[in-house]
Design a protein around this motif. Structure first.
Motif, PDB file in Angstrom:
ATOM      1  N   MET A 165       0.844  -1.174   0.000  1.00  8.04           N
ATOM      2  CA  MET A 165       0.000   0.000   0.000  1.00  8.04           C
ATOM      3  C   MET A 165       0.893   1.242   0.000  1.00  8.04           C
ATOM      4  O   MET A 165       1.917   1.289   0.667  1.00  8.04           O
ATOM      5  CB  MET A 165      -0.917  -0.005   1.222  1.00  8.04           C
ATOM      6  N   ALA A 166       0.492   2.276  -0.710  1.00  2.00           N
ATOM      7  CA  ALA A 166       1.263   3.507  -0.844  1.00  2.00           C
ATOM      8  C   ALA A 166       1.104   4.402   0.380  1.00  2.00           C
ATOM      9  O   ALA A 166       0.042   4.457   0.987  1.00  2.00           O
ATOM     10  CB  ALA A 166       0.791   4.260  -2.086  1.00  2.00           C
ATOM     11  N   ASP A 167       2.201   5.082   0.734  1.00  2.00           N
ATOM     12  CA  ASP A 167       2.120   6.119   1.752  1.00  2.00           C
ATOM     13  C   ASP A 167       1.410   7.311   1.132  1.00  2.00           C
ATOM     14  O   ASP A 167       1.654   7.658  -0.025  1.00  2.00           O
ATOM     15  CB  ASP A 167       3.524   6.515   2.208  1.00  2.00           C
ATOM     16  N   ARG A 168       0.523   7.949   1.896  1.00  2.00           N
ATOM     17  CA  ARG A 168      -0.326   9.008   1.336  1.00  2.00           C
ATOM     18  C   ARG A 168      -0.253  10.273   2.165  1.00  2.00           C
ATOM     19  O   ARG A 168      -0.213  10.212   3.391  1.00  2.00           O
ATOM     20  CB  ARG A 168      -1.764   8.520   1.234  1.00  2.00           C
ATOM     21  N   VAL A 169      -0.262  11.422   1.464  1.00  2.00           N
ATOM     22  CA  VAL A 169      -0.225  12.734   2.107  1.00  2.00           C
ATOM     23  C   VAL A 169      -1.108  13.697   1.312  1.00  2.00           C
ATOM     24  O   VAL A 169      -1.553  13.388   0.203  1.00  2.00           O
ATOM     25  CB  VAL A 169       1.218  13.295   2.171  1.00  2.00           C
ATOM     26  N   SER A 170      -1.306  14.865   1.858  1.00  2.00           N
ATOM     27  CA  SER A 170      -2.015  15.920   1.125  1.00  2.00           C
ATOM     28  C   SER A 170      -1.076  16.523   0.092  1.00  2.00           C
ATOM     29  O   SER A 170       0.139  16.600   0.304  1.00  2.00           O
ATOM     30  CB  SER A 170      -2.490  17.012   2.082  1.00  2.00           C
ATOM     31  N   ALA A 171      -1.639  16.951  -1.028  1.00  2.00           N
ATOM     32  CA  ALA A 171      -0.840  17.547  -2.100  1.00  2.00           C
ATOM     33  C   ALA A 171      -1.721  18.472  -2.929  1.00  2.00           C
ATOM     34  O   ALA A 171      -2.945  18.318  -2.978  1.00  2.00           O
ATOM     35  CB  ALA A 171      -0.237  16.465  -2.987  1.00  2.00           C
ATOM     36  N   SER A 172      -1.055  19.436  -3.567  1.00  2.00           N
ATOM     37  CA  SER A 172      -1.766  20.342  -4.467  1.00  2.00           C
ATOM     38  C   SER A 172      -0.898  20.598  -5.686  1.00  2.00           C
ATOM     39  O   SER A 172       0.329  20.436  -5.637  1.00  2.00           O
ATOM     40  CB  SER A 172      -2.084  21.667  -3.762  1.00  2.00           C
ATOM     41  N   ILE A 173      -1.541  20.970  -6.775  1.00  2.00           N
ATOM     42  CA  ILE A 173      -0.832  21.281  -8.006  1.00  2.00           C
ATOM     43  C   ILE A 173      -1.514  22.479  -8.658  1.00  2.00           C
ATOM     44  O   ILE A 173      -2.745  22.608  -8.617  1.00  2.00           O
ATOM     45  CB  ILE A 173      -0.792  20.063  -8.965  1.00  2.00           C
ATOM     46  N   THR A 174      -0.707  23.360  -9.218  1.00  2.00           N
ATOM     47  CA  THR A 174      -1.200  24.514  -9.961  1.00  2.00           C
ATOM     48  C   THR A 174      -0.626  24.419 -11.364  1.00  2.00           C
ATOM     49  O   THR A 174       0.596  24.297 -11.528  1.00  2.00           O
ATOM     50  CB  THR A 174      -0.772  25.833  -9.280  1.00  2.00           C
ATOM     51  N   ILE A 175      -1.506  24.469 -12.365  1.00  2.00           N
ATOM     52  CA  ILE A 175      -1.120  24.269 -13.765  1.00  2.00           C
ATOM     53  C   ILE A 175      -1.451  25.527 -14.557  1.00  2.00           C
ATOM     54  O   ILE A 175      -2.512  26.125 -14.379  1.00  2.00           O
ATOM     55  CB  ILE A 175      -1.870  23.061 -14.369  1.00  2.00           C
ATOM     56  N   GLY A 176      -0.562  25.905 -15.459  1.00  2.00           N
ATOM     57  CA  GLY A 176      -0.800  27.061 -16.321  1.00  2.00           C
ATOM     58  C   GLY A 176      -0.255  26.804 -17.716  1.00  2.00           C
ATOM     59  O   GLY A 176       0.052  25.680 -18.087  1.00  2.00           O
ATOM     60  N   GLY A 177      -0.135  27.871 -18.481  1.00  2.02           N
ATOM     61  CA  GLY A 177       0.410  27.779 -19.828  1.00  2.02           C
ATOM     62  C   GLY A 177      -0.668  27.807 -20.887  1.00  2.02           C
ATOM     63  O   GLY A 177      -1.822  28.166 -20.622  1.00  2.02           O
ATOM     64  N   GLU A 188      -5.847  25.538 -10.112  1.00  6.51           N
ATOM     65  CA  GLU A 188      -5.382  25.104  -8.794  1.00  6.51           C
ATOM     66  C   GLU A 188      -6.215  23.913  -8.337  1.00  6.51           C
ATOM     67  O   GLU A 188      -7.435  24.002  -8.247  1.00  6.51           O
ATOM     68  CB  GLU A 188      -5.504  26.251  -7.792  1.00  6.51           C
ATOM     69  N   LEU A 189      -5.515  22.811  -8.041  1.00 11.35           N
ATOM     70  CA  LEU A 189      -6.175  21.555  -7.690  1.00 11.35           C
ATOM     71  C   LEU A 189      -5.527  20.958  -6.450  1.00 11.35           C
ATOM     72  O   LEU A 189      -4.336  21.179  -6.205  1.00 11.35           O
ATOM     73  CB  LEU A 189      -6.055  20.571  -8.848  1.00 11.35           C
ATOM     74  N   MET A 190      -6.297  20.189  -5.683  1.00  9.10           N
ATOM     75  CA  MET A 190      -5.763  19.621  -4.452  1.00  9.10           C
ATOM     76  C   MET A 190      -6.504  18.363  -4.041  1.00  9.10           C
ATOM     77  O   MET A 190      -7.618  18.121  -4.505  1.00  9.10           O
ATOM     78  CB  MET A 190      -5.823  20.652  -3.338  1.00  9.10           C
ATOM     79  N   ALA A 191      -5.850  17.607  -3.161  1.00  3.19           N
ATOM     80  CA  ALA A 191      -6.470  16.396  -2.627  1.00  3.19           C
ATOM     81  C   ALA A 191      -5.703  15.954  -1.384  1.00  3.19           C
ATOM     82  O   ALA A 191      -4.530  16.283  -1.209  1.00  3.19           O
ATOM     83  CB  ALA A 191      -6.462  15.276  -3.658  1.00  3.19           C
ATOM     84  N   HIS A 192      -6.400  15.222  -0.539  1.00  8.65           N
ATOM     85  CA  HIS A 192      -5.772  14.527   0.582  1.00  8.65           C
ATOM     86  C   HIS A 192      -5.545  13.086   0.144  1.00  8.65           C
ATOM     87  O   HIS A 192      -6.114  12.616  -0.839  1.00  8.65           O
ATOM     88  CB  HIS A 192      -6.687  14.559   1.811  1.00  8.65           C
ATOM     89  N   GLU A 193      -4.745  12.381   0.872  1.00 10.29           N
ATOM     90  CA  GLU A 193      -4.518  10.953   0.631  1.00 10.29           C
ATOM     91  C   GLU A 193      -3.980  10.680  -0.782  1.00 10.29           C
ATOM     92  O   GLU A 193      -4.449   9.787  -1.485  1.00 10.29           O
ATOM     93  CB  GLU A 193      -5.805  10.150   0.874  1.00 10.29           C
ATOM     94  N   VAL A 194      -2.965  11.457  -1.179  1.00  5.84           N
ATOM     95  CA  VAL A 194      -2.343  11.305  -2.492  1.00  5.84           C
ATOM     96  C   VAL A 194      -1.155  10.349  -2.356  1.00  5.84           C
ATOM     97  O   VAL A 194      -0.255  10.585  -1.547  1.00  5.84           O
ATOM     98  CB  VAL A 194      -1.871  12.675  -3.036  1.00  5.84           C
ATOM     99  N   ALA A 195      -1.151   9.292  -3.146  1.00  6.39           N
ATOM    100  CA  ALA A 195      -0.078   8.301  -3.083  1.00  6.39           C
ATOM    101  C   ALA A 195       1.273   8.948  -3.340  1.00  6.39           C
ATOM    102  O   ALA A 195       1.475   9.590  -4.365  1.00  6.39           O
ATOM    103  CB  ALA A 195      -0.335   7.185  -4.093  1.00  6.39           C
ATOM    104  N   GLY A 235       2.868  17.328   1.194  1.00  5.25           N
ATOM    105  CA  GLY A 235       3.217  17.296   2.598  1.00  5.25           C
ATOM    106  C   GLY A 235       4.221  16.206   2.913  1.00  5.25           C
ATOM    107  O   GLY A 235       4.508  15.320   2.101  1.00  5.25           O
ATOM    108  N   ALA A 236       4.767  16.274   4.102  1.00  5.47           N
ATOM    109  CA  ALA A 236       5.736  15.294   4.573  1.00  5.47           C
ATOM    110  C   ALA A 236       5.038  14.019   5.038  1.00  5.47           C
ATOM    111  O   ALA A 236       3.885  14.058   5.454  1.00  5.47           O
ATOM    112  CB  ALA A 236       6.546  15.886   5.722  1.00  5.47           C
ATOM    113  N   TYR A 237       5.771  12.915   4.967  1.00  4.49           N
ATOM    114  CA  TYR A 237       5.314  11.650   5.533  1.00  4.49           C
ATOM    115  C   TYR A 237       6.337  11.265   6.590  1.00  4.49           C
ATOM    116  O   TYR A 237       7.494  10.956   6.282  1.00  4.49           O
ATOM    117  CB  TYR A 237       5.203  10.570   4.452  1.00  4.49           C
ATOM    118  N   CYS A 238       5.918  11.301   7.826  1.00  2.61           N
ATOM    119  CA  CYS A 238       6.806  11.136   8.982  1.00  2.61           C
ATOM    120  C   CYS A 238       7.725   9.921   8.817  1.00  2.61           C
ATOM    121  O   CYS A 238       7.267   8.805   8.587  1.00  2.61           O
ATOM    122  CB  CYS A 238       5.985  11.015  10.259  1.00  2.61           C
TER     123      CYS A 238
END
Length: 147
Positions: A1-13, A53-60, A83-86
C-alpha cells in the motif's frame, strides 16, 4: 500500500482546446478538486485565464505522476506541493517552468521553501541563495486555451 499525504498542483500555460478533455480525464483520475475536501473536478469548473489550482488529501507518495508527466510532455508549467510523511520524506515543492527539467525544493507544511546549511554552502553566495528562492517561488502563468 502507498504512503499518502495531502498535495496540491497549480497548472498554467497554453493548451490546445482539443486537449482539454484529456487534461480533465487526468485530473479526475487523480481525484482532484478545486478546494480542499471539495467536489471532484468537472469540466464545468474550468476557468480560462487563471492558473488551474487543484488539491487532494490521501495522495499516493504525494505525487500526481500521470498528470505531471502529461504536463511536461505538453509544456504546461506547474508547481506541486506535497506534505511530509513522517519518517519517510519531507514536504516539497516541485517546479516545472514549461521547459527544461522538473526541479524539487525542500518546503514546509505551509509551502514555504526551506534550505539547510549544505544548500547554502553549495549555492555559495547570497545572490545564488536569493535566486534559489526565486526559482522555487515560480509564479505559474494563467492557463489559456488555443484553437
Amino acid at each position: 500500500m502507498a504512503d499518502r499525504v495531502s498535495a496540491s498542483i497549480t497548472i498554467g500555460g497554453t493548451l490546445p482546446q482539443s486537449l482539454l478533455p484529456d487534461l480533465t480525464t487526468l485530473v479526475q483520475a487523480e481525484g482532484l478538486s478545486t478546494e480542499w475536501d471539495g467536489e471532484p473536478f468537472t469540466l464545468s469548473m474550468f476557468r480560462e485565464g487563471v492558473p488551474l489550482e487543484l488539491m487532494a488529501h490521501e495522495v499516493a507518495w504525494g505525487r500526481f505522476e500521470h498528470l505531471e508527466t502529461w504536463c511536461v510532455e505538453h509544456g504546461l508549467p506547474f508547481t506541486r506541493w506535497s506534505g511530509a510523511y513522517c519518517g519517510q520524506w519531507g514536504a516539497e515543492r516541485v517546479v516545472f517552468t514549461g521547459a527544461g527539467e522538473v526541479k524539487s525544493y525542500a518546503a514546509d507544511e505551509d509551502d514555504y521553501i526551506l534550505i539547510g546549511r549544505c544548500t547554502v554552502e553549495r549555492l555559495g553566495s547570497y545572490e545564488a541563495i536569493l535566486a534559489h528562492f526565486a526559482a522555487g517561488d515560480f509564479a505559474v502563468p494563467p492557463l489559456r486555451l488555443m484553437p
